[in-house]
Design a protein around this motif. Structure first.
Motif, mmCIF file in Angstrom:
data_model
loop_
_atom_site.group_PDB
_atom_site.id
_atom_site.type_symbol
_atom_site.label_atom_id
_atom_site.label_comp_id
_atom_site.label_asym_id
_atom_site.label_seq_id
_atom_site.Cartn_x
_atom_site.Cartn_y
_atom_site.Cartn_z
ATOM 1 N N ILE A 193 0.842 -1.204 0.000
ATOM 2 C CA ILE A 193 0.000 0.000 0.000
ATOM 3 C C ILE A 193 0.874 1.249 0.000
ATOM 4 O O ILE A 193 0.625 2.205 -0.725
ATOM 5 C CB ILE A 193 -0.958 -0.036 1.215
ATOM 6 C CG1 ILE A 193 -2.040 -1.053 0.908
ATOM 7 C CG2 ILE A 193 -1.527 1.344 1.547
ATOM 8 C CD1 ILE A 193 -3.195 -1.086 1.834
ATOM 9 N N LEU A 194 1.923 1.207 0.785
ATOM 10 C CA LEU A 194 2.831 2.364 0.817
ATOM 11 C C LEU A 194 3.499 2.566 -0.532
ATOM 12 O O LEU A 194 3.602 3.687 -1.025
ATOM 13 C CB LEU A 194 3.912 2.150 1.868
ATOM 14 C CG LEU A 194 3.539 2.543 3.287
ATOM 15 C CD1 LEU A 194 4.724 2.302 4.198
ATOM 16 C CD2 LEU A 194 3.149 4.017 3.331
ATOM 17 N N PHE A 195 3.985 1.473 -1.115
ATOM 18 C CA PHE A 195 4.674 1.598 -2.402
ATOM 19 C C PHE A 195 3.719 2.091 -3.481
ATOM 20 O O PHE A 195 4.080 2.915 -4.318
ATOM 21 C CB PHE A 195 5.316 0.268 -2.814
ATOM 22 C CG PHE A 195 6.458 -0.116 -1.915
ATOM 23 C CD1 PHE A 195 7.502 0.772 -1.699
ATOM 24 C CD2 PHE A 195 6.499 -1.337 -1.274
ATOM 25 C CE1 PHE A 195 8.565 0.442 -0.861
ATOM 26 C CE2 PHE A 195 7.547 -1.675 -0.433
ATOM 27 C CZ PHE A 195 8.579 -0.784 -0.228
ATOM 28 N N THR A 196 2.486 1.583 -3.447
ATOM 29 C CA THR A 196 1.509 2.039 -4.438
ATOM 30 C C THR A 196 1.228 3.520 -4.228
ATOM 31 O O THR A 196 1.104 4.287 -5.187
ATOM 32 C CB THR A 196 0.192 1.236 -4.302
ATOM 33 O OG1 THR A 196 0.530 -0.135 -4.324
ATOM 34 C CG2 THR A 196 -0.770 1.553 -5.417
ATOM 35 N N PHE A 197 1.147 3.926 -2.975
ATOM 36 C CA PHE A 197 0.893 5.339 -2.695
ATOM 37 C C PHE A 197 2.039 6.201 -3.234
ATOM 38 O O PHE A 197 1.818 7.210 -3.893
ATOM 39 C CB PHE A 197 0.708 5.552 -1.186
ATOM 40 C CG PHE A 197 0.389 6.982 -0.852
ATOM 41 C CD1 PHE A 197 -0.864 7.504 -1.114
ATOM 42 C CD2 PHE A 197 1.362 7.820 -0.325
ATOM 43 C CE1 PHE A 197 -1.157 8.839 -0.854
ATOM 44 C CE2 PHE A 197 1.082 9.152 -0.059
ATOM 45 C CZ PHE A 197 -0.187 9.657 -0.325
ATOM 46 N N ILE A 198 3.259 5.764 -2.967
ATOM 47 C CA ILE A 198 4.424 6.527 -3.457
ATOM 48 C C ILE A 198 4.384 6.610 -4.986
ATOM 49 O O ILE A 198 4.572 7.668 -5.573
ATOM 50 C CB ILE A 198 5.749 5.900 -2.965
ATOM 51 C CG1 ILE A 198 5.860 6.068 -1.441
ATOM 52 C CG2 ILE A 198 6.954 6.535 -3.657
ATOM 53 C CD1 ILE A 198 7.057 5.417 -0.802
ATOM 54 N N ASP A 199 4.087 5.489 -5.627
ATOM 55 C CA ASP A 199 4.004 5.505 -7.093
ATOM 56 C C ASP A 199 2.922 6.453 -7.579
ATOM 57 O O ASP A 199 3.083 7.124 -8.595
ATOM 58 C CB ASP A 199 3.706 4.092 -7.621
ATOM 59 C CG ASP A 199 4.966 3.261 -7.740
ATOM 60 O OD1 ASP A 199 6.063 3.846 -7.636
ATOM 61 O OD2 ASP A 199 4.859 2.037 -7.924
ATOM 62 N N THR A 200 1.804 6.485 -6.853
ATOM 63 C CA THR A 200 0.688 7.335 -7.280
ATOM 64 C C THR A 200 1.044 8.812 -7.169
ATOM 65 O O THR A 200 0.765 9.590 -8.078
ATOM 66 C CB THR A 200 -0.573 7.030 -6.420
ATOM 67 O OG1 THR A 200 -0.773 5.630 -6.433
ATOM 68 C CG2 THR A 200 -1.803 7.724 -6.974
ATOM 69 N N ILE A 201 1.677 9.189 -6.068
ATOM 70 C CA ILE A 201 1.993 10.618 -5.930
ATOM 71 C C ILE A 201 3.233 11.017 -6.740
ATOM 72 O O ILE A 201 3.438 12.188 -7.030
ATOM 73 C CB ILE A 201 2.148 11.072 -4.449
ATOM 74 C CG1 ILE A 201 3.347 10.414 -3.766
ATOM 75 C CG2 ILE A 201 0.868 10.837 -3.663
ATOM 76 C CD1 ILE A 201 3.699 11.069 -2.423
ATOM 77 N N ALA A 202 4.014 10.006 -7.137
ATOM 78 C CA ALA A 202 5.283 10.305 -7.816
ATOM 79 C C ALA A 202 5.100 11.068 -9.118
ATOM 80 O O ALA A 202 6.001 11.774 -9.560
ATOM 81 C CB ALA A 202 6.055 9.022 -8.077
#
Ligand code: ATP
Ligand code: MG
Length: 376
Positions: A231-240
């Protein structure tokens, strides 16, 4: 970041263990019952560099070799078994897209073989990741992340769009330091991961300035360990996609996926103190980073709150330098009045004390981040 697990049955202990392991490394696990099912899977066909995990079983090794040979520069295939005949191993490895790991030390081996695959798939994102890792509590890690963020977003030449991401999910102080209301309610995505979209990111964003956003959790009881790493990695990818750099304020408590964030970072600032015990834990953290094979040019050590002599020079510099030799070291002087004054005002040092020597010390560190993370 997806990982595809080939398993006719999902319920077996080994398949479950493998799935947990991959999740621990930040992957979202998707299952395919066999190789033909995998080839029909749209998510697999559209993935840029998918990881495929193949636990031993009938026809598994042949399938793994065939896949690795067929997709040499795309999929990466990891075959998991206690034993593998030398000629099959050679065939798998020669494809340059396959590896074999044993069950016994699967955690470490999977981490090693997937290291180069990248956590955040750099080509798919814009933002560089700069991680601030504290070697102990209270060493000014948040202060350094915040000041770097403020500086990079307000450079006269080439100001950057910056996100400050506070991963101290319990009791983080980053939002307070900039006097913004924390709005990143991670518990909400944990409860309903499918809700994460651009609109929810907007809701989670605390805007400090047009070029500096903060993602920090409101005080709610969620432990970092309760958040699935994927979930954290997906979040980082989304805001990236929205920023040129994401500065991550990491917690001091270690969790396995923190290593993945570090390995996926373009630059890392390891923060610590200048006292003898603080230097000891700092060198321990450095030793840990060495096991992760972080390239030296991506890592800086920030020794914060250093005493200075009458002339403003760092005291005991040689003594501090000794265990850190060969590293990029930044010394930041002790100036509690300025540092605490900024915190109390909820404003940055850069804003309230631009000419203080501590502010200038941090400026040098921020410029290192620009170079190391290739931000300009
Ligand atoms: N160079 C400095 N000189 C004096 N005090 C400092 C300096 N840098 C930071 N501080 C002070 O140290 C305290 C801790 O700072 P900060 O919250 O940034 O540390 P931290 O490592 O993020 O702490 P935590 O472990 O709580 O997350 C604050 O009161 C801050 O003002
Ligand atoms: Mg902090």
């Amino acid at each position: 970041m997806n990982c595809f697990l080939i398993a006719a049955e999902r319920g077996t202990a080994r398949v479950q263990a493998l799935a947990e392991l991959a999740e621990g490394l930040g992957y979202t696990v998707l299952y395919a019952s066999d190789f033909s099912a995998l080839h029909r899977d749209r998510a697999f066909n559209e993935a840029r560099r998918p990881l495929v995990l193949v636990p031993e079983g009938q026809g598994a090794v042949e399938g793994a070799i065939q896949l690795a040979r067929a997709e040499p520069s795309r999929a990466f295939v990891v075959y998991v078994a206690d034993a593998l005949a030398p000629e099959l191993y050679k065939a798998l490895v020669r494809s340059q897209s396959g590896e074999w790991i044993g069950w016994g030390n699967a955690t470490q081996e999977l981490r090693d073989v997937t290291k180069g695959l990248g956590v955040t798939e750099p080509a798919d994102r814009n933002a560089r990741i700069v991680s601030f890792l504290p070697s102990k509590g209270g060493v000014g890690n948040t202060t350094l992340a915040v000041e770097t963020g403020v500086r990079l977003s307000s450079r006269r030449k080439l100001p950057l769009r910056i996100a400050l991401l506070d991963l101290n999910l319990q009791g983080g102080t980053l939002a307070d330091a900039l006097d913004v209301e924390p709005r990143f309610d991670i518990a909400e995505i944990v409860a309903q991961p499918e809700r994460l979209d651009e609109q929810l990111v907007d809701v989670f964003t605390s805007r400090h300035t047009p070029r500096l956003d903060v993602f920090a959790c409101p005080p709610r009881r969620i432990a970092l360990g309760d958040v699935p790493p994927a979930i954290l990695f997906t979040f980082i990818d989304t805001i990236a996609r929205r920023y040129e750099a994401i500065l991550v304020d990491l917690p001091q408590a270690w969790l396995p996926w923190i290593d993945n964030i570090l390995q996926g970072s373009d630059a890392i600032v390891l923060s610590g103190g200048a006292t003898v015990p603080a230097l000891r834990v700092l060198t321990q953290s450095l030793a840990h980073l060495e096991t992760l094979e972080i390239p030296t040019d991506r890592l800086a050590v920030a020794v914060n709150a250093c005493e200075t002599d009458l002339f403003g020079r760092i005291a005991h510099r040689a003594q501090i330098e000794r265990p850190l030799s060969g590293r990029s070291v930044f010394y930041l002087r002790r100036d509690a009045a300025t540092a605490d004054g900024a915190l109390d005002a909820g404003r940055s040092l850069f804003e309230i004390a631009p000419n203080a020597r501590l502010t200038r010390d941090i400026g040098r560190l921020a410029e290192w981040c620009v170079t190391a993370a290739k931000l300009a």
